[in-house]
Design a protein around this motif. Structure first.
Motif, mmCIF file in Angstrom:
data_model
loop_
_atom_site.group_PDB
_atom_site.id
_atom_site.type_symbol
_atom_site.label_atom_id
_atom_site.label_comp_id
_atom_site.label_asym_id
_atom_site.label_seq_id
_atom_site.Cartn_x
_atom_site.Cartn_y
_atom_site.Cartn_z
ATOM 1 N N VAL A 101 0.852 -1.187 0.000
ATOM 2 C CA VAL A 101 0.000 0.000 0.000
ATOM 3 C C VAL A 101 0.890 1.241 0.000
ATOM 4 C CG1 VAL A 101 -1.822 1.205 1.260
ATOM 5 C CG2 VAL A 101 -1.709 -1.291 1.334
ATOM 6 N N PRO A 102 0.614 2.205 -0.899
ATOM 7 C CA PRO A 102 1.418 3.429 -0.886
ATOM 8 C C PRO A 102 1.333 4.090 0.484
ATOM 9 C CG PRO A 102 -0.052 3.394 -2.790
ATOM 10 C CD PRO A 102 -0.426 2.233 -1.935
ATOM 11 N N ILE A 103 2.435 4.756 0.886
ATOM 12 C CA ILE A 103 2.479 5.213 2.275
ATOM 13 C C ILE A 103 1.432 6.285 2.548
ATOM 14 C CG2 ILE A 103 4.869 4.575 2.670
ATOM 15 C CD1 ILE A 103 5.557 7.509 2.323
ATOM 16 N N GLY A 104 1.123 7.122 1.543
ATOM 17 C CA GLY A 104 0.097 8.146 1.756
ATOM 18 C C GLY A 104 -1.226 7.513 2.144
ATOM 19 N N LYS A 105 -1.536 6.440 1.452
ATOM 20 C CA LYS A 105 -2.798 5.760 1.700
ATOM 21 C C LYS A 105 -2.823 5.140 3.097
ATOM 22 C CE LYS A 105 -5.775 2.935 -1.198
ATOM 23 N NZ LYS A 105 -5.793 1.977 -2.298
ATOM 24 N N GLN A 106 -1.638 4.618 3.534
ATOM 25 C CA GLN A 106 -1.576 4.042 4.880
ATOM 26 C C GLN A 106 -1.792 5.100 5.936
ATOM 27 O OE1 GLN A 106 1.506 1.064 5.779
ATOM 28 N NE2 GLN A 106 2.091 1.148 3.647
ATOM 29 N N LEU A 107 -1.228 6.288 5.697
ATOM 30 C CA LEU A 107 -1.348 7.348 6.691
ATOM 31 C C LEU A 107 -2.773 7.903 6.704
ATOM 32 C CD1 LEU A 107 2.011 9.287 6.467
ATOM 33 C CD2 LEU A 107 1.390 7.286 7.770
ATOM 34 N N ARG A 108 -3.393 7.910 5.540
ATOM 35 C CA ARG A 108 -4.761 8.413 5.423
ATOM 36 C C ARG A 108 -5.698 7.672 6.381
ATOM 37 N NH1 ARG A 108 -6.648 7.766 -0.448
ATOM 38 N NH2 ARG A 108 -4.917 8.988 -1.214
ATOM 39 N N ARG A 109 -5.431 6.362 6.525
ATOM 40 C CA ARG A 109 -6.310 5.542 7.368
ATOM 41 C C ARG A 109 -6.321 6.028 8.807
ATOM 42 N NH1 ARG A 109 -4.189 -0.182 5.027
ATOM 43 N NH2 ARG A 109 -5.151 0.006 2.974
ATOM 44 N N VAL A 110 -5.157 6.575 9.251
ATOM 45 C CA VAL A 110 -5.076 7.065 10.625
ATOM 46 C C VAL A 110 -6.105 8.165 10.821
ATOM 47 C CG1 VAL A 110 -3.582 8.129 12.333
ATOM 48 C CG2 VAL A 110 -2.632 6.504 10.694
ATOM 49 N N LEU A 111 -6.187 9.066 9.837
ATOM 50 C CA LEU A 111 -7.105 10.195 9.964
ATOM 51 C C LEU A 111 -8.551 9.742 9.816
ATOM 52 C CD1 LEU A 111 -5.157 12.969 8.077
ATOM 53 C CD2 LEU A 111 -5.563 12.777 10.512
ATOM 54 N N LEU A 112 -8.775 8.795 8.913
ATOM 55 C CA LEU A 112 -10.141 8.300 8.722
ATOM 56 C C LEU A 112 -10.660 7.713 10.026
ATOM 57 C CD1 LEU A 112 -9.803 6.668 5.196
ATOM 58 C CD2 LEU A 112 -10.862 8.843 5.787
ATOM 59 N N ARG A 113 -9.749 7.053 10.761
ATOM 60 C CA ARG A 113 -10.111 6.492 12.048
ATOM 61 C C ARG A 113 -10.550 7.584 13.004
ATOM 62 N NH1 ARG A 113 -11.285 4.843 16.176
ATOM 63 N NH2 ARG A 113 -10.766 2.984 17.372
ATOM 64 N N HIS A 114 -10.035 8.790 12.771
ATOM 65 C CA HIS A 114 -10.362 9.917 13.639
ATOM 66 C C HIS A 114 -11.570 10.696 13.141
ATOM 67 C CE1 HIS A 114 -7.038 10.274 16.618
ATOM 68 N NE2 HIS A 114 -6.671 9.244 15.897
ATOM 69 N N GLY A 115 -12.248 10.128 12.195
ATOM 70 C CA GLY A 115 -13.494 10.733 11.750
ATOM 71 C C GLY A 115 -13.310 11.894 10.786
ATOM 72 N N ILE A 116 -12.089 12.065 10.284
ATOM 73 C CA ILE A 116 -11.906 13.099 9.268
ATOM 74 C C ILE A 116 -12.077 12.428 7.914
ATOM 75 C CG2 ILE A 116 -10.314 14.793 8.314
ATOM 76 C CD1 ILE A 116 -8.921 14.639 11.109
ATOM 77 N N SER A 117 -13.140 12.714 7.223
ATOM 78 C CA SER A 117 -13.449 11.922 6.037
ATOM 79 C C SER A 117 -13.349 12.740 4.761
ATOM 80 C CB SER A 117 -14.851 11.326 6.165
ATOM 81 O OG SER A 117 -15.756 12.351 6.503
ATOM 82 N N ASP A 118 -13.189 14.059 4.868
ATOM 83 C CA ASP A 118 -13.101 14.854 3.662
ATOM 84 C C ASP A 118 -11.778 14.559 2.966
ATOM 85 O OD1 ASP A 118 -13.691 16.967 1.786
ATOM 86 O OD2 ASP A 118 -12.109 18.088 2.802
ATOM 87 N N GLY A 119 -11.837 13.994 1.768
ATOM 88 C CA GLY A 119 -10.668 13.499 1.062
ATOM 89 C C GLY A 119 -9.565 14.530 0.921
ATOM 90 N N PRO A 138 7.056 15.765 -0.282
ATOM 91 C CA PRO A 138 5.975 14.941 0.281
ATOM 92 C C PRO A 138 4.949 14.511 -0.765
ATOM 93 C CG PRO A 138 6.284 16.932 1.576
ATOM 94 C CD PRO A 138 7.134 17.072 0.364
ATOM 95 N N ALA A 139 4.693 15.387 -1.746
ATOM 96 C CA ALA A 139 3.668 15.039 -2.740
ATOM 97 C C ALA A 139 4.066 13.768 -3.489
ATOM 98 C CB ALA A 139 3.469 16.186 -3.703
ATOM 99 N N ARG A 140 5.368 13.604 -3.728
ATOM 100 C CA ARG A 140 5.816 12.429 -4.455
ATOM 101 C C ARG A 140 5.852 11.202 -3.522
ATOM 102 N NH1 ARG A 140 10.763 10.337 -6.427
ATOM 103 N NH2 ARG A 140 11.886 11.762 -5.085
ATOM 104 N N GLN A 141 6.355 11.416 -2.298
ATOM 105 C CA GLN A 141 6.457 10.294 -1.348
ATOM 106 C C GLN A 141 5.078 9.756 -0.976
ATOM 107 O OE1 GLN A 141 9.254 9.450 -1.352
ATOM 108 N NE2 GLN A 141 10.720 11.113 -1.155
ATOM 109 N N PHE A 142 4.077 10.623 -1.098
ATOM 110 C CA PHE A 142 2.713 10.225 -0.774
ATOM 111 C C PHE A 142 2.304 8.988 -1.568
ATOM 112 C CE2 PHE A 142 -1.896 10.603 -1.002
ATOM 113 C CZ PHE A 142 -2.218 10.926 0.295
ATOM 114 N N ARG A 143 2.793 8.909 -2.798
ATOM 115 C CA ARG A 143 2.411 7.783 -3.656
ATOM 116 C C ARG A 143 3.461 6.677 -3.657
ATOM 117 N NH1 ARG A 143 1.188 12.209 -6.624
ATOM 118 N NH2 ARG A 143 3.138 12.019 -7.747
ATOM 119 N N ALA A 144 4.554 6.868 -2.907
ATOM 120 C CA ALA A 144 5.642 5.885 -2.934
ATOM 121 C C ALA A 144 5.292 4.662 -2.076
ATOM 122 C CB ALA A 144 6.918 6.531 -2.414
ATOM 123 N N TYR A 145 5.942 3.555 -2.384
ATOM 124 C CA TYR A 145 5.799 2.347 -1.574
ATOM 125 C C TYR A 145 6.975 2.259 -0.609
ATOM 126 C CZ TYR A 145 2.173 0.837 -4.768
ATOM 127 O OH TYR A 145 1.021 0.755 -5.484
#
Lengths: 583, 281
Positions: A101-119, A138-145
Motif C-alpha cells: 500500500v502506498p504510504i500516503g494511503k496508509q497514513l490516510r487511514r489514521v485520519l479516517l479512524r479519527h473521523g476526518i473523512s473529507d478526502g 511529500p507530494a511524491r512520497q505520498f504515492r511511494a511504496y
C-alpha cells in the motif's frame, strides 16, 4: 499527575518471568528513557503498555494510562486507546509498513479512524505531516511504496503515522538501531522536535542516545527495575553497578588508539579495486566501488567506515572474492590472487576469513555448534582424526571465551553475543592471516560488543592477525583501529591513522560522522547534526565531489570537479578545501 | 537425524496428526494381515454366491462381487496398491524432485533456466494422453503406471525446492561455507538439504493424496491395474456398474478411499501448521 503509571508489572511466559515487579511512570510531556540490554524485558514492557502481548503471556500488576487500566482491558478499549492516545514506533520500519500500500494511503487511514473523512483535507494533512517529519518532496512520497524509501525515510513515515493521531504518549522501541549514525542523529533530532506535543518513552540499549534526549531514565535488568532517576544524576553518580556497567560499555570518542604494530610485513594489498553491478538487463552499470586501495600489515587493524551505500561491504567482498571485481588486483603475501573465490588456491581461502554482521544468519540453523566450528577443518585439515579435531575445536572455543557445554547446542539456543563468538571461532580455527569483520558487532549490546572487540584485540596481539573492520559507526572502531578509511559513495574520502582521524579529521564528511556519534554524557551528548539528508543513490551520483550536496563547505569548484586523493598532513584526503578548513 | 527427531517430537503434540496417522496405520495393518487370515482368495470365483450382501456369518464381511469373489480380500488388496502408490510417489518426488530442484536453485543462472524450462515443458505435456500412449505402446503393467505417476509428481517438488534453495543460497551461512572452501556438492548436502527438510516433508504428505487420486483415476478409466488384480479406484469403477443392485460394491471401497485421502490431507495440513508455527516463533 502521571500520564502513564506502571505498577508492579509482571509478564510471564509458561514458567519464565520476563518482567517482574516493574514500576515506573511517565508524566505528560515528559521524555523518559527505558534502558536495558537485549533480553532485559524492554520490548515486553512496551508491548504490555500497548496491550499487544500475545495471548499466552500472563500479565500481572497494573498499567494505568490517564485513568484507564490497560491490564485486562477489552480489545475494543485497547483499540481506541492505541488509535487515539498512544503511538508506537518500532525498530524495523520495513516490517511495520505494509509493502503493498502506498504510504500516503496508509497514513490516510489514521485520519479516517479519527473521523476526518473529507478526502482533500485528509490528503493535505498527511502531506503536511510528511513535510513536518522532514520527508523531502511529500507530494511524491505520498504515492511511494515502503521499499522505495530508505531506512531513515521509512522511520520518518512511522513517526508521521504515530503523530497524525495526536497521541499523548509516543513509545519508540529502538527507533534508530537499524539506522546509520548520521540518520540516527536526524531521527533523534526529529523526536526532540515533536516533544512539544507528546510525552516520549524511548526504549533503547544505547545510553549514548538517552544521554542527550531524555529527562529521566529507567534502567532495567532481567525484567526488574535497577535504578530510576533524572538523566544527569544517573550519569554523574549511578548507584547501581549495572548502570555503571552500561555507561562504561557505551562507545566513546575520547581515549587512545592502539599503538602501531611492530612488524611491517605487508599481508594483503588491493590496488584500484572497482566493483560494478549490472541493473535492468545489463544496460545500466552501477559503480558501487571506484578505485579503492588497501594495504594491510600483519598485526594491524584497518577500519573501513561509511554510511550504508558507501560501498564498504562491496569493497571487502570483492577483495575476498565473493563478488566480482570490474577492475583492480589483489595481492596476498606478495602473490597476486585470482578474482573469483572459486579460482583461488585453498591456502589463500584459508588465510582470508570473514565474520558477518548477523551472527544468527551466518550459522546453519540445522547444525550443532561443534560441527559448525569444525567445518573449516574438514576442508583445510582433512588428515586430522576425530580426537585431534575435537581438540582443535575446544581450543578455538577457549580462544573466544566460550564454554564447552555449548558444543551440543543449535544456533537458535545461543544469545547474539555467543553466536557471534561461534562465528569468530569458526573463522579462527584455521589460523587465518587476515580476518574481515563486516559490521561484526553492530547487532550486539554495548557490553557484549566491548567483549568481542577485546577478544579480537587479544587474538591480534597473540597471533599477529591482520583485521579489516567494517562499521558505520566511528565510535565502535576507535579503540581497535590503527588506521581508518572513510568511504563515501564508493570512493575514499579520508585515510588516516586512528589517533589522527579522531583528533583532527580533515574531511567534512569525517567530521560529520564524528559529530553524529551519540556520546554517553548528558552535558556533551554529541549526536549533533552537521550534515543533512542521506547518501544519494549510486544510480545518479552527484557531479564533482559526490559529497557536495550535503557539505556545508561546498563551493562552486566542488560541484564540478572531482577531488583527487592527495596527502594532507599525515592523512590522505579527497577534498578541494582540506588545507583551509578548520573542522 | 536431529531434524527428524525434532519433527517427530512436534508431530506427537498435534492431535489431528496423531489421530489421522493412527487411522492410516490401522488401515495399512489390516490390509496386510486381513487377506492372510481370511479363508478366501482374491481370484477365486464362486457363481453360486454372486452379489451377496455383506454379512459376518457367511464369511464375506464385505460381501461378494458379480463374479462371486470375496470383496474383503479384494478391497484390502486395493488398499495395498494404494499405499504402494503413495510410497512410490513420495520416494520418486523426494529423490528426483529434491535433487533436481536443489541443483537448479543452487547453481542458478543458465543451468537453472534450462533445467526449469524442462520442468515447464513436462508440465505442459498433456499427461493423460502421454500415459495412454505409453500404456498402448508398451504392455499395460503396474510398473509403468508408477513411472507415470512419479513422472508428474516430482515436477511440483522440484519447483518448490528450487524456490526455497534460491532463498537459502543467499543466506550468510552458505556464503560462510563458500569462503571456508567447502565444495558445492557438500554445500548442497550439508547446508542446503537439511534446511529443506521441513518444507519437503510437508509437501510430500500433500502430494501423496494427489498420487493416489491419479492411480484411482487411471484404474477407473481402465488404464491402471489389470484384472484379476485390483485397486481401490478399480473397485469403485466396478461398483458403479452394480450400484443399483449392490450398493456395497461402490460404498465400501469408496468410503475407504475417501478416508485414506482425508487422513493424508490432515497429516499434511497438520505438518504444514507445525512448520509454520516454528517459523513464526
Amino acid at each position: 499527575m502521571s500520564l502513564l503509571d506502571v505498577n508492579g508489572l509482571g509478564v510471564r511466559y509458561a514458567d519464565k518471568d520476563v518482567v517482574s515487579g516493574l514500576s515506573f511512570g511517565v508524566g505528560s510531556g515528559e521524555s523518559v528513557g527505558l534502558v536495558g540490554e537485549s533480553g532485559s524485558g524492554k520490548t515486553q514492557t512496551a508491548l504490555a503498555i500497548m496491550g499487544l502481548l500475545p495471548g499466552k503471556a500472563a500479565i500481572s500488576g497494573s498499567i494505568d494510562f490517564a485513568g484507564t487500566e490497560i491490564v485486562g482491558a477489552s480489545e475494543r478499549q485497547l483499540n481506541t486507546l492505541r488509535a487515539e492516545r498512544i503511538g508506537m514506533v518500532f525498530q524495523d520500519p520495513m516490517q511495520a509498513l505494509n509493502p503493498y500500500v502506498p504510504i500516503g494511503k496508509q497514513l490516510r487511514r489514521v485520519l479516517l479512524r479519527h473521523g476526518i473523512s473529507d478526502g482533500r483535507e485528509v490528503d493535505q494533512r498527511v502531506m503536511h505531516m510528511l513535510d513536518r517529519v522532514g520527508l523531502p518532496d511529500p507530494a511524491r512520497q505520498f504515492r511511494a511504496y515502503a521499499h522505495q524509501l530508505s531506512g531513515g525515510m521509512r522511520q520518518r513515515v512511522m513517526i508521521a503515522s504515530a503523530l497524525l493521531a495526536q497521541p499523548d504518549l509516543l513509545i519508540a522501541d529502538e527507533p534508530t538501531t537499524a539506522l546509520d549514525v548520521t540518520v540516527q542523529a536526524q531521527i533523534l533530532e526529529l523526536l526532540e522536535r515533536i516533544r512539544e506535543e507528546t510525552a516520549l518513552l524511548l526504549i533503547t540499549h544505547d545510553l549514548g542516545i538517552i544521554a542527550g534526549h531524555c529527562e529521566r531514565l529507567v534502567v532495567i535488568e532481567a525484567g526488574r527495575l535497577v535504578e530510576e532517576g533524572p538523566t544527569r544524576k544517573l550519569f554523574s553518580e549511578p548507584r547501581a553497578s549495572h548502570t555503571r556497567k552500561l555507561i562504561d560499555a557505551a562507545p566513546r570518542l575520547d581515549g587512545d588508539s592502539p599503538p602501531a604494530p611492530e612488524s611491517a610485513e605487508l599481508v594483503l594489498e588491493a590496488d584500484n579495486v572497482s566493483v560494478s553491478y549490472a541493473e535492468r538487463n545489463e544496460r545500466l552499470q552501477l559503480h558501487a566501488v571506484m578505485d579503492l586501495d588497501l594495504q594491510l600489515q600483519a598485526g594491524e587493524t584497518v577500519a573501513v567506515v561509511g554510511e550504508s551505500g558507501s560501498g564498504k561491504s562491496s569493497f571487502v567482498r570483492a577483495v575476498l572474492g565473493l563478488v566480482p571485481m570490474r577492475a583492480g588486483r589483489v595481492t596476498f603475501c606478495g602473490q597476486e590472487v585470482a578474482g573469483p573465490l572459486q579460482a583461488r588456491s585453498i591456502e589463500t581461502r584459508r588465510d582470508l576469513q570473514l565474520v558477518f554482521q548477523d551472527p544468527a544468519g551466518s550459522l546453519n540453523p540445522q547444525l550443532r555448534i561443534e560441527r559448525i566450528i569444525a567445518e573449516p577443518l574438514t576442508v583445510h585439515a582433512p588428515e586430522l582424526d576425530a580426537k585431534a579435531r575435537s581438540e582443535r575445536v575446544a581450543d578455538a572455543l577457549q580462544r573466544v571465551g566460550l564454554d564447552e557445554d555449548l558444543l551440543g547446542r543449535f544456533p537458535h539456543q545461543l544469545s547474539g553475543g555467543q553466536a557471534q563468538r561461534v562465528a569468530i571461532a569458526r573463522a579462527l580455527i584455521v589460523n587465518p592471516r587476515v580476518l574481515v569483520c563486516d559490521e561484526a558487532v553492530a547487532a550486539l549490546d554495548g557490553s557484549v560488543r566491548q567483549q568481542v572487540l577485546n577478544l579480537l584485540h587479544r587474538e591480534q596481539q597473540a597471533t599477529g592477525l591482520a583485521i579489516v573492520f567494517i562499521s558505520h559507526d566511528l565510535a565502535v572502531v576507535r579503540s581497535i583501529s590503527h588506521r581508518v578509511m572513510v568511504l563515501y559513495l564508493g570512493r575514499l574520502v579520508e585515510l588516516a591513522d586512528g589517533a589522527g582521524i579522531f583528533r583532527h579529521p580533515r574531511h567534512p564528511y569525517t567530521r560529520a560522522l564524528l559529530d553524529a556519534v551519540p556520546v554517553p554524557d548528558p552535558l556533551a551528548p554529541g549526536g549533533r547534526l552537521s550534515i543533512s539528508g542521506e547518501v544519494p543513490s549510486i544510480i545518479d551520483p552527484p557531479s564533482g565531489c559526490a559529497f557536495h550536496p550535503r557539505c556545508r563547505y561546498a563551493e562552486q569548484r566542488c560541484r564540478v570537479e572531482l577531488p583527487l586523493v592527495r596527502p594532507v598532513g599525515e592523512a590522505r584526503v579527497a577534498c578541494h578545501r582540506a588545507e583551509e578548513l578548520e573542522l | 537425524m536431529s531434524a527428524v527427531a525434532r519433527i517427530w517430537a512436534r508431530m506427537r503434540t498435534s492431535k489431528t496428526v496423531v489421530a489421522s496417522g493412527g487411522i492410516l496405520f490401522a488401515i495399512a495393518l489390516v490390509s496386510i494381515i486381513g487377506p492372510w487370515i481370511s479363508p478366501n482368495e482374491y481370484l477365486t470365483t464362486n457363481f453360486d454366491n454372486i452379489l451377496r450382501a455383506p454379512t459376518a456369518s457367511a464369511g464375506h464381511v464385505f460381501g461378494t462381487d458379480d463374479l462371486g469373489r470375496d470383496l474383503f480380500v479384494r478391497t484390502m488388496m486395493g488398499v495395498q496398491v494404494t499405499f504402494v502408490v503413495a510410497i512410490v510417489a513420495s520416494v520418486v518426488s523426494l529423490l528426483i524432485g529434491v535433487l533436481y530442484g536443489a541443483t537448479a536453485g543452487f547453481i542458478g543462472g543458465r543451468v537453472d533456466a534450462v533445467m526449469m524450462r524442462l520442468v515447464d515443458t513436462l508440465y505442459a505435456t498433456p499427461f493423460i494422453f502421454f500415459v495412454i500412449l505409453l500404456l498402448v505402446v508398451f504392455e499395460r503393467n503396474l510398473l509403468l503406471m508408477f513411472v507415470a505417476i512419479g513422472a508428474i509428481n516430482w515436477l511440483d517438488m522440484a519447483r518448490i525446492v528450487r524456490g526455497q534453495t534460491l532463498s537459502l543460497r543467499e543466506r550468510e551461512f552458505v556464503q560462510a561455507a563458500q569462503l571456508i572452501g567447502v565444495s558445492t556438492p557438500r554445500i548442497i548436502f550439508r547446508h542446503i538439504a537439511p534446511n529443506l527438510v521441513g518444507i519437503v516433508i510437508v509437501y510430500v504428505t500433500l502430494t501423496i493424496p494427489q498420487a493416489i487420486l491419479i492411480e484411482s483415476f487411471l484404474s477407473f478409466l481402465g488404464l491402471g491395474v489389470q484384472e484379476p488384480q485390483t485397486s481401490l479406484g478399480k473397485l469403485v469403477n466396478d461398483g458403479t456398474k452394480q450400484m443399483e443392485g449392490a450398493s456395497w460394491m461402490l460404498l465400501i471401497p469408496g468410503v475407504l478411499l475417501a478416508a485414506i485421502l482425508l487422513c493424508f490431507n490432515f497429516v499434511g495440513d497438520g505438518m504444514r501448521d507445525l512448520f509454520d508455527s516454528r517459523r513464526s516463533q
